[in-house]
Design an enzyme around this catalytic site. Structure first.
Site, mmCIF file in Angstrom:
data_model
loop_
_atom_site.group_PDB
_atom_site.id
_atom_site.type_symbol
_atom_site.label_atom_id
_atom_site.label_comp_id
_atom_site.label_asym_id
_atom_site.label_seq_id
_atom_site.Cartn_x
_atom_site.Cartn_y
_atom_site.Cartn_z
ATOM 1 N N GLY A 147 2.692 -2.832 3.885
ATOM 2 C CA GLY A 147 3.624 -3.941 4.025
ATOM 3 C C GLY A 147 2.951 -5.264 4.290
ATOM 4 O O GLY A 147 1.736 -5.410 4.152
ATOM 5 N N GLU A 148 3.763 -6.213 4.694
ATOM 6 C CA GLU A 148 3.291 -7.540 5.058
ATOM 7 C C GLU A 148 4.041 -7.986 6.313
ATOM 8 O O GLU A 148 5.273 -7.924 6.357
ATOM 9 C CB GLU A 148 3.553 -8.566 3.941
ATOM 10 C CG GLU A 148 2.979 -8.196 2.582
ATOM 11 C CD GLU A 148 1.462 -8.253 2.524
ATOM 12 O OE1 GLU A 148 0.850 -8.808 3.468
ATOM 13 O OE2 GLU A 148 0.895 -7.735 1.549
ATOM 14 N N CYS A 174 0.827 -1.193 0.000
ATOM 15 C CA CYS A 174 0.000 0.000 0.000
ATOM 16 C C CYS A 174 0.868 1.251 0.000
ATOM 17 O O CYS A 174 2.088 1.178 0.036
ATOM 18 C CB CYS A 174 -0.911 0.006 1.229
ATOM 19 S SG CYS A 174 -1.859 -1.513 1.444
ATOM 20 N N SER A 211 11.402 -12.399 -4.987
ATOM 21 C CA SER A 211 12.650 -12.054 -5.666
ATOM 22 C C SER A 211 13.845 -12.627 -4.923
ATOM 23 O O SER A 211 13.810 -12.837 -3.700
ATOM 24 C CB SER A 211 12.776 -10.527 -5.754
ATOM 25 O OG SER A 211 14.086 -10.132 -6.088
ATOM 26 N N GLY A 212 14.936 -12.837 -5.640
ATOM 27 C CA GLY A 212 16.189 -13.305 -5.036
ATOM 28 C C GLY A 212 17.098 -12.180 -4.580
ATOM 29 O O GLY A 212 18.251 -12.440 -4.221
ATOM 30 N N ARG A 270 -4.749 1.304 -0.991
ATOM 31 C CA ARG A 270 -4.582 -0.111 -0.690
ATOM 32 C C ARG A 270 -4.383 -0.963 -1.933
ATOM 33 O O ARG A 270 -5.101 -0.825 -2.919
ATOM 34 C CB ARG A 270 -5.808 -0.629 0.070
ATOM 35 C CG ARG A 270 -5.635 -2.065 0.567
ATOM 36 C CD ARG A 270 -6.886 -2.586 1.225
ATOM 37 N NE ARG A 270 -6.672 -3.924 1.774
ATOM 38 C CZ ARG A 270 -7.617 -4.816 1.975
ATOM 39 N NH1 ARG A 270 -8.870 -4.518 1.685
ATOM 40 N NH2 ARG A 270 -7.329 -6.006 2.466
ATOM 41 N N LEU A 271 -3.395 -1.833 -1.850
ATOM 42 C CA LEU A 271 -3.240 -2.956 -2.765
ATOM 43 C C LEU A 271 -3.632 -4.182 -1.952
ATOM 44 O O LEU A 271 -2.896 -4.610 -1.063
ATOM 45 C CB LEU A 271 -1.801 -3.075 -3.269
ATOM 46 C CG LEU A 271 -1.484 -4.263 -4.184
ATOM 47 C CD1 LEU A 271 -2.273 -4.189 -5.475
ATOM 48 C CD2 LEU A 271 0.006 -4.340 -4.480
ATOM 49 N N ALA A 272 -4.802 -4.741 -2.222
ATOM 50 C CA ALA A 272 -5.357 -5.810 -1.392
ATOM 51 C C ALA A 272 -4.631 -7.126 -1.675
ATOM 52 O O ALA A 272 -4.636 -7.614 -2.807
ATOM 53 C CB ALA A 272 -6.855 -5.954 -1.652
ATOM 54 N N ASP A 275 -3.498 -8.679 8.433
ATOM 55 C CA ASP A 275 -2.320 -8.409 9.255
ATOM 56 C C ASP A 275 -2.323 -6.972 9.756
ATOM 57 O O ASP A 275 -1.677 -6.657 10.758
ATOM 58 C CB ASP A 275 -1.035 -8.738 8.498
ATOM 59 C CG ASP A 275 -0.856 -7.924 7.228
ATOM 60 O OD1 ASP A 275 -1.869 -7.505 6.628
ATOM 61 O OD2 ASP A 275 0.298 -7.728 6.801
#
Length: 614
Positions: free
Chosen positions: A80-81, A2, A380-381, A50-52, A104
């Site tokens: 974030g997460e 977000c 991603s690495g 928001r990006l859900a 979260d």
């Protein structure tokens, strides 16, 4: 993922400033295309885009917790997460807290009510958020330990502003868009001081830090940094520990209620993440893992190996994709894609400053844009080379032993060409600036007393990378992915893994005589032998001289306008010399980047119109 914004007033009634708060919030639409929310009182206003990803129907923000009588306790705008939110939720339920959503976000809110500022020690994830504690009239800005998610602020006489990106702050008329010498250093220096921005009076919350604002006072403190500890495990148990951590990290980061994928270059890092993800998805009965890679039209035919890209990615990508049966997509880019003015404008808007390494930023943006058509989350690495010691200069005695940043020592044979006016370059004093940053960073490296000289120096080299080199890569990844509403997760930035590997002695990190021995040993059974044994290869760049010619054409057109604002900073005679000197060697990457930097500064000055106070 977000975008967050906020305004803490030192006098103005913010309930009457809806238009400005809306404008600030709207700048974050790219980071949060799904929903928009705002909340305000006379003292504080919070905005959210928001990006859900989790709890698609719940988790709307800003999220507010009230007493039974309706009085506000705390309000949160969060980006974030938090990957351990389920465990934290169970702990909070055990303490008597109840939940309205399964997000979260609400876990973070209730965690603050339960543990106050101490909640930061319990979070595992990538995050940047603001909490308004109405009980104490105190604002907290919090950023994750490694600085994966960004958060900026400006403490002004009329109020305190913050946002996920500078553009949110720039949308408020309280802030004057000025660039001074420090800001110009951010643009042109190969190393910048953490927290500095291109904008005067704007700062970035440092990784692992909390900024607190109350009664007009702004204070910052660090809640986490990597620590030096004695490593007691032997090789076998160390390798097993790395594998166990990676399995746990990736499993946690696969949690999403939207399509998810991996970024796959065919290198050891991205292949490890893709293989582990594929295994977890297969065992849980889900679909095959999706993977994406980037390449350039005709790249295989014209590829010439060099010291940072010994081989093309494509054969290794195919080998890994077939090995784990991923649903793979190659994103193929043409010169017209890379040179598209709309792409360069989008990249400028994403960074809010002239981006370095133009074509690499363009191709990464285009890759993310293509991925977003099929997925919302990507793993991603990124960061494996910084954590495990993967770059070639980690293994170059001359670079390691140099009295400067090792990656700068490694590229010393390419003389730094500055297109800036001589008087401006003299005031910037970049060599002294870089040396100051190097010595400041060395002074804070966590060390173990009495450890061997080699281990001490390699700790220093690793810390330099974690603090400076990684910050640049994470910023690029965040801006360009969120510019298209794609959330990119970085498993190698899990602080538990970083802390553990930081303390492994160098001889154990390189036990097979090569780079990233620990990682190779931990995942060798998951990837094809060709991938496991592949040498480090950097993010690809086009080797097509036709693209370089297109850049030179744009550059020469700019030279025809000597009154352009960019020439207040750039020496027109130097730029003209550069154009002529490179006429016969347009395929030179270093030469091309000099031109791309001038073009980027030109585009940024035209788009943002900053006041130059040099």
């Amino acid at each position: 993922m977000c975008g967050v914004v906020g305004w803490l007033s030192y006098g103005v009634d913010l309930t009457a400033e809806g238009e400005v708060i809306t404008a600030m919030t709207d700048t974050m639409a790219c980071r949060g295309p799904d929903e928009c929310g705002m909340w305000s009182t006379p003292r504080i206003a919070l905005g959210h885009r928001r990006l859900a990803i989790i709890d698609l129907d719940g988790g709307r923000q800003p999220m507010v917790e009230r007493r039974e009588d309706g009085e506000v306790l705390v309000a949160l705008t969060y980006s974030g997460e938090v990957y351990n939110y389920r465990e934290l939720r169970r702990d909070l339920v055990g303490l008597g807290h109840t939940f309205r959503t399964s997000s979260d976000t609400e876990v973070v809110l209730k965690a603050y009510l339960a543990w106050g500022e101490g909640l930061v020690d319990r979070l595992n994830g990538m995050y940047a958020f603001a909490i308004w504690d109405a009980r104490q009239e105190r604002l907290l800005l919090v950023r994750d330990r490694l600085g994966i998610k960004p958060l900026y602020y400006a403490d002004l006489s009329g109020g305190f502003l913050f946002g996920s990106e500078p553009k949110a702050i720039l949308a408020n008329p309280l802030f004057r868009p000025e660039m001074d010498e420090q800001g110009l250093r951010v643009v042109v220096s190969p190393v910048r001081r953490p927290g500095d921005t291109v904008w005067r009076r704007m700062r970035e919350v440092l990784p692992g830090s909390v900024v607190t604002v109350d009664r007009g006072a702004c204070r910052a403190h660090v809640y986490w940094r990597v620590q030096a500890e004695e490593h007691l495990l032997d090789r076998e148990r160390t390798v097993a520990e790395v594998r166990g951590l990676l399995e746990d990290i990736v499993e946690r980061q696969l949690i999403a209620e939207v399509p998810l994928c991996t970024l796959l270059s065919g290198g050891l890092d991205s292949s490890a993440i893709t293989a582990i993800a594929a295994g977890h998805l297969r065992r849980s009965g889900n679909e095959r893992v999706r993977s994406f890679s980037v390449d350039f039209s005709g790249h295989a035919e014209r590829f010439v190996p060099d010291e940072v890209r010994p081989d093309p990615d494509a054969p290794f990508v195919r080998a890994l994709a077939e090995h784990v049966s991923s649903e793979h997509t190659d994103v193929l880019l043409s010169n017209s894609d890379l040179i598209d003015p709309a792409v360069s404008a989008a990249v400028l808007r994403a960074f809010d400053r002239p981006p370095a390494q133009g074509e690499m930023s363009f191709s990464l943006y285009l890759l993310f844009r293509a991925i977003r058509e099929k997925s919302t989350v990507a793993l991603s690495g990124e960061a494996a080379d910084e954590v495990f010691g993967g770059y070639r200069w980690f293994h170059d005695p001359a670079a390691v032993g140099a009295d400067t940043f090792p990656w700068l020592a490694s590229t010393h044979r390419f003389p730094r060409f500055s297109p800036l006016r001589e008087d401006i370059e003299a005031r910037l004093a970049l060599d002294e600036h870089i040396d100051d940053l190097y010595r400041e960073t060395l002074a804070e490296v966590p060390l173990l007393p009495g450890e061997p000289a080699e281990d001490r120096r390699m700790r220093e080299v690793t810390y330099l990378h974690l603090k400076h080199y990684l910050a640049v890569l994470l910023e690029r990844k965040d801006r360009l992915s969120m510019a298209v509403g794609l959330e990119v997760r970085v498993p190698f930035c899990d602080h538990r893994l970083v802390q553990m590997v930081y303390n492994v002695p160098w001889r154990l990190k390189t036990y097979d005589g090569r780079e990233k021995s620990l990682l190779r040993g931990a995942v060798a059974d998951l990837v094809p032998e060709s991938v496991a044994q592949r040498r480090k290869s950097h993010y690809p760049t086009t080797q097509d001289s036709a693209y370089a010619a297109l850049v030179s054409r744009q550059f020469n057109r700019l030279l025809e306008t000597p009154q352009a604002p960019v020439f207040e900073l750039v020496d027109h005679k130097k730029a003209t010399w550069l154009s002529k000197a490179l006429a016969g060697q347009r395929s030179s990457l270093h030469a091309r980047r000099s031109q791309e930097l001038v073009l980027a500064i030109h585009g940024w000055l035209e788009m943002y119109r900053p006041m130059l106070t040099l």
